[in-house]
Design an enzyme around this catalytic site. Structure first.
Site, mmCIF file in Angstrom:
data_model
loop_
_atom_site.group_PDB
_atom_site.id
_atom_site.type_symbol
_atom_site.label_atom_id
_atom_site.label_comp_id
_atom_site.label_asym_id
_atom_site.label_seq_id
_atom_site.Cartn_x
_atom_site.Cartn_y
_atom_site.Cartn_z
ATOM 1 N N TYR A 193 -0.335 3.168 -9.820
ATOM 2 C CA TYR A 193 0.684 2.880 -10.922
ATOM 3 C C TYR A 193 0.093 2.434 -12.101
ATOM 4 O O TYR A 193 0.696 2.739 -13.187
ATOM 5 C CB TYR A 193 1.817 2.189 -10.292
ATOM 6 C CG TYR A 193 2.814 2.796 -9.130
ATOM 7 C CD1 TYR A 193 3.415 3.892 -9.654
ATOM 8 C CD2 TYR A 193 2.721 2.429 -7.832
ATOM 9 C CE1 TYR A 193 4.056 4.461 -8.782
ATOM 10 C CE2 TYR A 193 3.438 3.178 -6.884
ATOM 11 C CZ TYR A 193 4.255 4.011 -7.488
ATOM 12 O OH TYR A 193 5.031 4.821 -6.455
ATOM 13 N N ASP A 247 -8.042 -1.933 25.826
ATOM 14 C CA ASP A 247 -7.898 -1.090 27.020
ATOM 15 C C ASP A 247 -9.114 -0.439 27.216
ATOM 16 O O ASP A 247 -10.020 -0.014 26.458
ATOM 17 C CB ASP A 247 -6.843 0.085 26.512
ATOM 18 C CG ASP A 247 -5.443 -0.539 26.322
ATOM 19 O OD1 ASP A 247 -5.074 -1.469 26.832
ATOM 20 O OD2 ASP A 247 -4.248 0.118 25.870
ATOM 21 N N GLU A 286 -6.930 -6.147 21.755
ATOM 22 C CA GLU A 286 -6.379 -5.027 21.198
ATOM 23 C C GLU A 286 -4.899 -5.086 20.974
ATOM 24 O O GLU A 286 -4.540 -4.880 19.947
ATOM 25 C CB GLU A 286 -6.626 -3.818 22.100
ATOM 26 C CG GLU A 286 -5.992 -2.427 21.613
ATOM 27 C CD GLU A 286 -5.995 -1.086 22.289
ATOM 28 O OE1 GLU A 286 -7.291 -1.400 23.211
ATOM 29 O OE2 GLU A 286 -5.520 -0.282 22.343
#
Lengths: 366, 366
Positions: A98, A246, A194
């Site tokens: 911007y 996991d 995680e």
């Protein structure tokens, strides 16, 4: 390895580059900027170094009719960085885009354009963009446990001590930029987790106190700020880092691999954002058997992800242990979640799994 | 409205339901469970109530050959909830699914199955699942500013005071469950912010001190924990809540609308998770004109989202001001981001936009 240039260095290096360009122009020659080529093919992995390194050559951006806009944008953004560092301010990548709206013809038309120039400057300066005053949009991870983080009060310049044992069920949320932080701790290790769910369970039962450690919730693939935080904490306090995700290709090859050695498409900053001291604690494919865990079937896309990793990932190619584990997972056709221990009992993960695994480093993966 | 049953209440209500079922069985009759039907069509909006309310009837789950498994699962999960509340423990939705692996024939085959039963129990008890000991996977928001959060040490039972002015560039990360928290504050309002980037800017310049407020980073659509935290803080401390998001259909109809009145598909818990006192501060379509902001074109999917909202959303249908604003956005075909103020200057949002908007409540949206 976590050393990085000081503020003064950044500003003076920016000035050196700018002066050279200016001098070349006043000599009526064509100015140019040098930066390493950033691409996957230019990456190698040496565990002694610990992260994906650039091996390719530099590219040179010489001022020509076709490069004039990008050249101007690069210089304008370097100027923006200098102002940010000098005033101790920050700007997100989005804000930088911007800001360029005031650069007349040199303004960026969309953000990928400005992000590319930012990456170029980052690579040219061989530093990370946080050092240039540019911060990520996303936040870092959550932290709890035996750690005091020392921050600076932006008004008074005085040190603020943040005691991460004192947040009850809440946590310390890592800021977008962590370069200015210092640490105090007697913890024995960092446990990087995680999911927010697993983190909350360990927090609820003050696992950090039992195990004398620092708990960090990564919330999926760790953000730059989260990776840098773990790295700086591990380096400064000489703490080992154990990773608990996991047991699936995403946990192994996206979350853990990115945390430990970095990623291919941002190789110029891996040296700051990798955590080479990280070890993979679990959940390994062997844990599925050893702990009789309920599993889910591996999807085709999971198997493809593993095969891609075997074929193309220098990290997997280097580590035979990982190849073995990934092959075991594919032949079992099973994946497992870190919350699967709840099938035994809710706190089995705290009372049995983590204490046992911590005593058996030979069951970890590199 | 933020009142919720105590632990004792939850356990005794669970016992009442269980005893009734048990009594019916020993009378050799068919036991049944009653719960409200959860569906979008059963929702109405009355601003005096402040959230989407259920209007539909109850459904009855009577024990038959076809419902026997779900019936058993519902009772097993109620038993799990009772254990959790009694032992002051927690379980994520995912963990509850894994716990069921020990229920023999009554085990869940996949998580959507167990989530549905959890929603049923939640609706049956007319409470939120955090009260039942079930916590969300995801974390809450980040908080900084003039606020002391009072938590309980899970070991000693003593109060812990967490001063949110003392996190430097970091923040207080809201836990997954917030029911037990208490608050102290002299702040004048809560500012709920969409992006971590905008939050980090306000934090860096200690906007909370200038404006005497509490800053909360929602990170997109706020999680249940984040919504409940804002609601409890606003109720307990009687604070107004101002919301600052990107000026696009997602910011208006997903983030703000969900925060203020809740969502359609979880109507049975809106009364706990809505924030009826929330007001929309910006960025409004009119702000694009008033503050000469750089914009992005509205995509077809954005326009579709607005039209859907006009047609189906009881909240939009009730508020003429929102209809006007959404129509203005569609006719301008423009959306705006909260970081667009950087085009004027990096701290324009702090020095000009927020102070001006706070003085002009007539420019806000309901």
């Amino acid at each position: 390895m976590s050393e990085k240039p000081s503020k003064k260095d950044v500003v003076s290096e920016l000035k050196v580059v700018a002066k050279e360009v200016y001098g070349t122009i006043t000599d009526k020659k064509l100015p140019s900027l040098n930066m390493p080529i950033r691409a996957l093919q230019n990456v190698k992995y040496d565990p002694k170094v610990g992260f994906f390194e650039l091996v390719g050559k530099n590219k040179e951006r010489t001022l020509t009719a076709s490069t004039v806009k990008t050249f101007a944008q690069t210089l304008m953004m370097m100027n923006e960085s200098k102002k940010l560092v000098e005033t101790d301010d920050i700007a997100t990548k989005r804000e930088v885009y911007y800001i360029s709206k005031n650069w007349g013809e040199a303004r960026f038309l969309d953000q990928p354009e400005s992000d590319t120039v930012m990456d170029d400057i980052e690579a040219m300066m061989m530093t990370n963009r946080e050092q240039l005053g540019f911060i990520p949009e996303e936040k870092g991870g959550d932290v709890a446990g035996e750690l005091v983080v020392i921050d600076i009060d932006s008004e008074t310049g005085k040190e603020i001590k943040i005691d991460c044992t004192k947040f009850g069920s809440g946590a310390y949320s890592v800021p977008s930029s962590v370069e200015h932080l210092k640490f105090q701790t007697d913890a024995k290790f960092i446990l990087a987790i995680e999911t927010a769910g697993a983190f909350q369970r360990l927090l609820k039962h003050k696992y950090w106190k039992k195990a004398n450690c620092v708990l960090i919730s990564m919330g999926g693939v760790p953000t730059r700020a989260c990776r840098r935080f773990i790295r700086r904490l591990a380096d400064d306090m000489k703490l080992p880092v154990y990773v608990f995700t996991d047991g699936d290709p995403y946990g192994y090859l996206n979350i853990y691999r990115t945390l430990k050695v970095g990623s291919g498409n941002a190789a110029h900053i891996n040296q700051f954002f990798c955590v080479p001291q990280a070890k993979y604690l679990g959940v390994t494919p062997q844990d599925i058997i050893d702990y009789k865990l309920p599993t889910h079937p591996l999807k085709d896309i999971d198997i493809k992800r593993v095969k891609d990793g075997m074929k193309n990932d220098p990290f997997v190619q280097y580590h035979k242990e990982w190849q073995k584990a990934l092959n075991q997972m594919v032949s079992m056709k099973k994946r497992v979640e870190q919350q699967a221990f709840a099938a035994h009992s809710l706190n089995y993960v705290i009372d049995t799994y983590l204490p046992e695994k911590l005593k058996k480093p030979h069951t970890w993966l590199p």
